[in-house]
Design an enzyme around this catalytic site. Sequence first.
Site: not given
Ligand code: NAP
Length: 255
Positions: A144, A148
């Site tokens: 990844h 991540k």
């Molecule tokens: N299931 C799937 O298919 C799939 C696909 C992709 C990703 N994921 C998972 O989804 C999660 C997010 O991935 P990502 O790549 O999008 O991560 P990311 O770019 O870090 O986005 C996460 C977002 O959530 C925000 N956040 C953090 N804490 C929060 C809170 N308490 N309340 C509201 N918003 C909050 C973050 O804010 P900040 O900017 O302040 O950090 C950021 O904007 C990870 O766990 C990843 O492993 C899953």
Amino acid sequence: MGRLLVGLARDSADVRVVGAVEAPGHPRVGEDAGDVAGGSPIGVLIGDDAEAIVKPSHIVMDFTGAPEAALRHARIAADCGAALVVGTTGFDASQRAELTALASRTRSVVAANFSVGVTVLTELVTTAARLLDESFESEIVELHHHGKRDAPSGTALALGRAIAAGRGADFEHEAVLAREGMVGARTRHEIGIIALRAGDAVGDHTVIFGGLGERLELVHRAQSRDCLARGALRAARWIAGQPVGLYSMRDVLGL
Ligand SMILES: NC(=O)c1ccc[n+]([C@@H]2O[C@H](COP(=O)([O-])OP(=O)(O)OC[C@H]3O[C@@H](n4cnc5c(N)ncnc54)[C@H](OP(=O)(O)O)[C@@H]3O)[C@@H](O)[C@H]2O)c1
């Protein structure tokens, strides 16, 4: 993922974004979610209080990457009867148990990976593990992007559970998540998982069944995050019409 979901919803006729949430104090709070996603505004300002936004008719989609936040969002959805789609990964065992209990109280889909390809891969892995005899040893390698936060990926853990399910084994007992030093020969039954982090890789998963004189490898490569966001929206459309219960991406695809 939040940006992608807003962008896809803006382009679709049957999905409307009614709220968007960041953590309190986030610099984007107060901005239009469409602007932040890139493209035209959608008339929805990013808030910092999910409880004030969510209504029973809504579908809460959580991709915060922060297990405590995901649990709070699940509790808000469960308490008011809103549907729930959770993609966040990285829960520990007790958080996972709490999420399962909360998600079971409403209509929900929880998946470590919303891609159609990975969902089918998971099925194939269970079948392969069931069909191959005990001389085949299994390892999972995932790659990844450098940002991540959790390792190994939730998808790699789900694939490990799929191997264990195919063999009728206990994943928690057989999983080996790291090897270093004089660890000795592997045991026949262990399920090894190795996590690689480099560049902007979206997510590659390889499941290796190593036998004597032959090796079976099942590989999935996500070429863009679109497949994940599209799958999550597909899950959202599907869960809207289901009775209360906790479902998987397998259910969404009717496998
Ligand atoms: N299931 C799937 O298919 C799939 C696909 C992709 C990703 N994921 C998972 O989804 C999660 C997010 O991935 P990502 O790549 O999008 O991560 P990311 O770019 O870090 O986005 C996460 C977002 O959530 C925000 N956040 C953090 N804490 C929060 C809170 N308490 N309340 C509201 N918003 C909050 C973050 O804010 P900040 O900017 O302040 O950090 C950021 O904007 C990870 O766990 C990843 O492993 C899953």
